[in-house]
Design a protein around this motif. Structure first.
Motif, PDB file in Angstrom:
ATOM      1  N   ARG A 232       3.280   2.494  -0.230  1.00 19.36           N
ATOM      2  CA  ARG A 232       2.907   1.370  -0.731  1.00 19.36           C
ATOM      3  C   ARG A 232       3.699   0.468  -1.254  1.00 19.36           C
ATOM      4  O   ARG A 232       4.685   1.134  -1.861  1.00 19.36           O
ATOM      5  N   ASN A 233       3.469  -0.865  -1.551  1.00 24.02           N
ATOM      6  CA  ASN A 233       4.293  -1.662  -2.485  1.00 24.02           C
ATOM      7  C   ASN A 233       5.757  -1.553  -2.137  1.00 24.02           C
ATOM      8  O   ASN A 233       6.673  -1.613  -2.756  1.00 24.02           O
ATOM      9  N   VAL A 234       5.941  -1.765  -0.848  1.00 26.02           N
ATOM     10  CA  VAL A 234       7.507  -1.641  -0.377  1.00 26.02           C
ATOM     11  C   VAL A 234       7.835  -3.094  -0.693  1.00 26.02           C
ATOM     12  O   VAL A 234       7.278  -4.190  -0.514  1.00 26.02           O
ATOM     13  N   SER A 235       9.197  -2.987  -1.367  1.00 25.58           N
ATOM     14  CA  SER A 235       9.822  -4.464  -1.772  1.00 25.58           C
ATOM     15  C   SER A 235      11.226  -4.382  -1.902  1.00 25.58           C
ATOM     16  O   SER A 235      11.824  -3.205  -1.802  1.00 25.58           O
ATOM     17  N   LYS A 247      12.603  -0.787  -2.856  1.00 21.08           N
ATOM     18  CA  LYS A 247      11.818   0.338  -3.290  1.00 21.08           C
ATOM     19  C   LYS A 247      10.225   0.164  -2.835  1.00 21.08           C
ATOM     20  O   LYS A 247       9.895  -0.706  -2.062  1.00 21.08           O
ATOM     21  N   TRP A 248       9.555   1.343  -3.113  1.00 25.29           N
ATOM     22  CA  TRP A 248       8.278   1.373  -2.713  1.00 25.29           C
ATOM     23  C   TRP A 248       7.585   2.564  -3.663  1.00 25.29           C
ATOM     24  O   TRP A 248       8.032   2.960  -4.484  1.00 25.29           O
ATOM     25  N   SER A 249       6.165   2.393  -3.358  1.00 22.48           N
ATOM     26  CA  SER A 249       5.247   3.522  -4.297  1.00 22.48           C
ATOM     27  C   SER A 249       4.929   4.563  -3.154  1.00 22.48           C
ATOM     28  O   SER A 249       4.705   4.483  -1.820  1.00 22.48           O
TER      29      SER A 249
END
Length: 249
Positions: A232-235, A247-249
């Motif tokens: 999740r939250n890939v950026s 980065k990611w979750s």
């Protein structure tokens, strides 16, 4: 001459008529019916010749050659017969036994049309057979079984219990599988991947309440693994001329 001329009598010679069986018992009826026994009653024959010593009560099944008989004292007018099969149709005959000239003579059976008959009540069926699992996935399974060897009535439904862990007995109400259209499988979903489960099945008849078989099972199975959900939250954190920091979750 000029009228009858009669000799002296020859005799007497003594004889006795032979005995005959009494008439059949009357008013044969079923007093109470259970799953494995019946209470039968009757009245004394209209005509009794000799000494009435016993009655013979016979049961036959509607289909097949099975027959059983019990003798009852001549001063009794009812009896209980046990060791019967549940949910089975029987026909009743009662005969009177009298002693005539030191011989036991049996009457004809009670003559009734239609015959006096009854069907024993239902009881709990034996457990379902051949319990197994197929099509085991990460979150689903198909549970299959065969009908009980002894239905002891009409199988109305099945109850399937499926639980994680190694419990020896299930808890909760289980999943009901209607058997009005015969059905011996259940597709279960909503399971957890890579988890050990146990499954049990019971069969249910209905007669003045639920009559539930003993449990078949447990059968143990494990769900398979599956790929994780995406990160999740890939950026993009930083960008350079020839590289990037992600980065990611």
């Amino acid at each position: 001459d000029d009228g009858e001329l009669i000799s002296e009598l020859a005799g007497p010679v003594t004889f006795a008529t032979i005995g005959e069986a009494s008439s059949p018992p009357r008013n044969v009826s079923v007093l109470r019916v259970y799953s494995e026994s019946v209470v039968v009653e009757w009245s004394q024959p209209s005509n009794v010749y000799g000494t009435l010593t016993k009655y013979r009560v016979s049961l036959t099944r509607l289909f097949g050659t099975w027959k059983m008989s019990v003798n009852v004292s001549g001063n009794k007018f009812s009896t209980t017969i046990g060791n019967l099969l549940p949910f089975t149709h029987h026909i009743i005959e009662v005969q009177a036994g009298t002693i005539v000239s030191r011989r036991l003579l049996w009457s004809d059976p009670n003559i009734d049309y239609p015959p006096v008959s009854f069907t024993t009540k239902q009881s709990a069926p034996s457990p379902p057979q051949n319990l197994n699992t197929t099509e085991v996935g990460a979150r689903s399974v198909t549970v299959r079984w065969s009908p009980p060897l002894h239905a002891n009535g009409v199988i109305r439904r099945y109850k399937v219990f499926i639980q994680p862990g190694r419990n020896h007995l299930p808890s909760g109400p289980g999943i009901t599988v209607d058997n009005s259209q015969p059905r011996t499988h259940l597709n279960v979903s909503g399971l957890t991947p890579v988890t050990l489960y146990r499954v049990w099945v019971a069969a249910v008849n209905i007669d003045d309440g639920e009559l539930i078989s003993e449990l078949a099972g447990p059968v143990t199975f494990a769900t398979i693994g599956e790929a994780s959900s995406p990160p999740r939250n890939v950026s993009v954190l930083r960008v350079y001329s020839k590289s990037v920091v992600v980065k990611w979750s």
